[in-house]
Scaffold this motif. Structure first.
Motif, PDB file in Angstrom:
ATOM      1  N   MET A 173     126.265  15.290  24.483  1.00  7.57           N
ATOM      2  CA  MET A 173     127.530  16.028  24.412  1.00  7.57           C
ATOM      3  C   MET A 173     128.121  15.886  23.007  1.00  7.57           C
ATOM      4  N   LEU A 174     128.545  17.015  22.433  1.00  8.63           N
ATOM      5  CA  LEU A 174     129.209  16.976  21.140  1.00  8.63           C
ATOM      6  C   LEU A 174     130.585  16.334  21.291  1.00  8.63           C
ATOM      7  N   LEU A 175     130.897  15.437  20.384  1.00  9.38           N
ATOM      8  CA  LEU A 175     132.163  14.714  20.452  1.00  9.38           C
ATOM      9  C   LEU A 175     132.905  14.778  19.127  1.00  9.38           C
ATOM     10  N   PRO A 176     134.155  15.251  19.099  1.00  9.12           N
ATOM     11  CA  PRO A 176     135.003  15.038  17.939  1.00  9.12           C
ATOM     12  C   PRO A 176     135.563  13.628  18.027  1.00  9.12           C
ATOM     13  N   HIS A 177     136.502  13.310  17.190  1.00  6.40           N
ATOM     14  CA  HIS A 177     137.028  11.952  17.188  1.00  6.40           C
ATOM     15  C   HIS A 177     137.814  11.624  18.455  1.00  6.40           C
ATOM     16  N   ASP A 178     138.256  12.684  19.197  1.00 14.81           N
ATOM     17  CA  ASP A 178     139.147  12.400  20.315  1.00 14.81           C
ATOM     18  C   ASP A 178     138.612  12.878  21.665  1.00 14.81           C
ATOM     19  N   GLY A 179     137.304  13.147  21.790  1.00 11.71           N
ATOM     20  CA  GLY A 179     136.771  13.527  23.086  1.00 11.71           C
ATOM     21  C   GLY A 179     135.755  14.640  23.037  1.00 11.71           C
ATOM     22  N   ASP A 180     135.291  15.093  24.233  1.00 15.95           N
ATOM     23  CA  ASP A 180     134.286  16.139  24.315  1.00 15.95           C
ATOM     24  C   ASP A 180     134.813  17.451  23.728  1.00 15.95           C
ATOM     25  N   ILE A 181     133.861  18.301  23.334  1.00 19.14           N
ATOM     26  CA  ILE A 181     134.224  19.605  22.789  1.00 19.14           C
ATOM     27  C   ILE A 181     133.391  20.668  23.499  1.00 19.14           C
ATOM     28  N   ASP A 182     134.030  21.765  23.915  1.00 19.60           N
ATOM     29  CA  ASP A 182     133.301  22.809  24.630  1.00 19.60           C
ATOM     30  C   ASP A 182     132.898  23.921  23.667  1.00 19.60           C
ATOM     31  N   THR A 188     124.642  18.061   8.493  1.00 19.89           N
ATOM     32  CA  THR A 188     124.324  17.099   9.543  1.00 19.89           C
ATOM     33  C   THR A 188     123.588  15.915   8.939  1.00 19.89           C
ATOM     34  N   ILE A 189     124.053  14.711   9.251  1.00 12.52           N
ATOM     35  CA  ILE A 189     123.366  13.489   8.839  1.00 12.52           C
ATOM     36  C   ILE A 189     122.555  12.992  10.031  1.00 12.52           C
ATOM     37  N   SER A 190     121.239  12.965   9.851  1.00  6.06           N
ATOM     38  CA  SER A 190     120.318  12.575  10.915  1.00  6.06           C
ATOM     39  C   SER A 190     120.121  11.061  10.909  1.00  6.06           C
ATOM     40  N   PRO A 191     120.010  10.431  12.075  1.00 10.58           N
ATOM     41  CA  PRO A 191     119.866   8.969  12.121  1.00 10.58           C
ATOM     42  C   PRO A 191     118.423   8.518  11.876  1.00 10.58           C
ATOM     43  N   LEU A 215     137.349  17.786   3.863  1.00  5.49           N
ATOM     44  CA  LEU A 215     136.722  17.628   5.162  1.00  5.49           C
ATOM     45  C   LEU A 215     137.507  18.411   6.210  1.00  5.49           C
ATOM     46  N   ALA A 216     136.807  19.324   6.908  1.00  8.94           N
ATOM     47  CA  ALA A 216     137.481  20.186   7.881  1.00  8.94           C
ATOM     48  C   ALA A 216     137.244  19.745   9.324  1.00  8.94           C
ATOM     49  N   SER A 217     136.082  19.148   9.609  1.00  5.49           N
ATOM     50  CA  SER A 217     135.838  18.661  10.971  1.00  5.49           C
ATOM     51  C   SER A 217     134.697  17.662  10.960  1.00  5.49           C
ATOM     52  N   VAL A 218     134.685  16.800  11.990  1.00  2.36           N
ATOM     53  CA  VAL A 218     133.639  15.797  12.176  1.00  2.36           C
ATOM     54  C   VAL A 218     133.243  15.799  13.651  1.00  2.36           C
ATOM     55  N   LEU A 219     131.954  15.960  13.917  1.00  2.95           N
ATOM     56  CA  LEU A 219     131.430  15.884  15.275  1.00  2.95           C
ATOM     57  C   LEU A 219     130.296  14.867  15.307  1.00  2.95           C
ATOM     58  N   LEU A 254     125.610  12.899  12.922  1.00  2.74           N
ATOM     59  CA  LEU A 254     126.959  13.132  12.401  1.00  2.74           C
ATOM     60  C   LEU A 254     126.989  14.526  11.786  1.00  2.74           C
ATOM     61  N   MET A 255     127.853  15.392  12.315  1.00  2.00           N
ATOM     62  CA  MET A 255     127.950  16.774  11.837  1.00  2.00           C
ATOM     63  C   MET A 255     129.270  16.969  11.104  1.00  2.00           C
ATOM     64  N   LEU A 256     129.162  17.176   9.818  1.00  2.00           N
ATOM     65  CA  LEU A 256     130.321  17.275   8.942  1.00  2.00           C
ATOM     66  C   LEU A 256     130.506  18.724   8.493  1.00  2.00           C
ATOM     67  N   ARG A 257     131.741  19.138   8.418  1.00  2.00           N
ATOM     68  CA  ARG A 257     132.052  20.477   7.917  1.00  2.00           C
ATOM     69  C   ARG A 257     133.072  20.351   6.785  1.00  2.00           C
TER      70      ARG A 257
END
Length: 247
Positions: free
Chosen positions: A1-10, A200-203, A227-231, A237-240
């Motif tokens: 599940m994609l997660l921002p800093h404060d919970g799930d994202i649809d 996207t930063i891959s682990p 920085l506009a968003s972090v998922l 880690l997906m950075l925009r």
């Protein structure tokens, strides 16, 4: 599940985050890349070795929301590109946004090296756009045109990227999703044409001698981003980032 800093994202929120600005008056370029934490842009020569399900979802959303997919010839060849297929994009979203059923692929190639029988030309719902220059052999350009591609000459000895984007603009293609490679990204940076970077930063620690995500001549000054968003998802880690505009 994609997660921002404060919970799930649809999917609705994901689309809101990654959609283009409304009422564009010029081409707006989003660049998409995946990289390892140690800076590698490929594993085994290809980017898909670094990707994961959530990253692929964001990548395909980039295609769903775009008027056109921009890619360098080297990346298109190495990654085995064909045209975008109808089932690869979300038809309902594109219809709601007033976009064509599928975006064309626009390939930047200084020497017009894409073969006329390439899947980019033959396996596509809409004609591929070949962005090349006067220095490319006339017979190659003619062969691509005869095969059904939209061949655009943008520059003399090399592809002039501002001219190439202006040609896309003439075709009503302003929502530009650039999928690499590093040389094309470097050229866009040099020309000051990057509006958004989705990184996207891959682990994975890849090591080796893989390229960085951008390579080319040094621009007159570094482009400042914000920085506009972090998922996050499964250690990805997906950075925009968006370009910071002066004034």
């Amino acid at each position: 599940m994609l997660l921002p800093h404060d919970g799930d994202i649809d999917d609705i929120e994901l689309e809101r985050l990654y959609d283009y600005p409304s009422d564009l008056a010029r081409p707006w370029v989003q660049v998409n890349f995946v990289s390892s934490p140690d800076g590698a842009v490929t594993v085994g020569g290809k980017s898909h070795g670094l990707s994961g399900p959530a990253d692929k979802k964001v990548f395909m959303l980039g295609r769903t929301l775009a008027d056109v997919v921009l890619v360098g010839a080297g990346t298109a060849t190495i990654e085995g590109y064909g045209g975008v297929k109808t089932g690869e994009v979300r038809a309902a979203v594109r219809s709601r946004l007033g976009l064509s059923p599928v975006p064309p692929i626009a390939v930047v190639t200084r020497r017009a090296t894409i073969a006329p029988d390439s899947p980019l030309v033959t396996e596509t719902v809409v004609p591929a756009i070949i962005l090349t220059c006067e220095a490319a052999a006339a017979d190659r350009r003619a062969a691509l045109s005869d095969a059904g591609a939209d061949v655009v000459v943008a520059g003399d000895s090399d592809v002039d990227l501002p001219t190439a984007l202006a040609e896309l603009d003439k075709r009503g293609l302003r929502r530009v999703s650039c999928e690499g490679g590093p040389h094309l990204f470097g050229g866009l940076i040099e020309a000051g044409l990057v509006d958004q970077l989705c990184l996207t930063i891959s682990p994975l620690l890849a090591g080796g001698d893989a390229s960085r995500i951008a390579f080319g001549r040094t621009p007159a000054a570094p482009r400042e981003l914000e920085l506009a968003s972090v998922l996050t998802d499964d250690s990805f880690l997906m950075l925009r980032y968006r370009a910071r505009r002066s004034g």
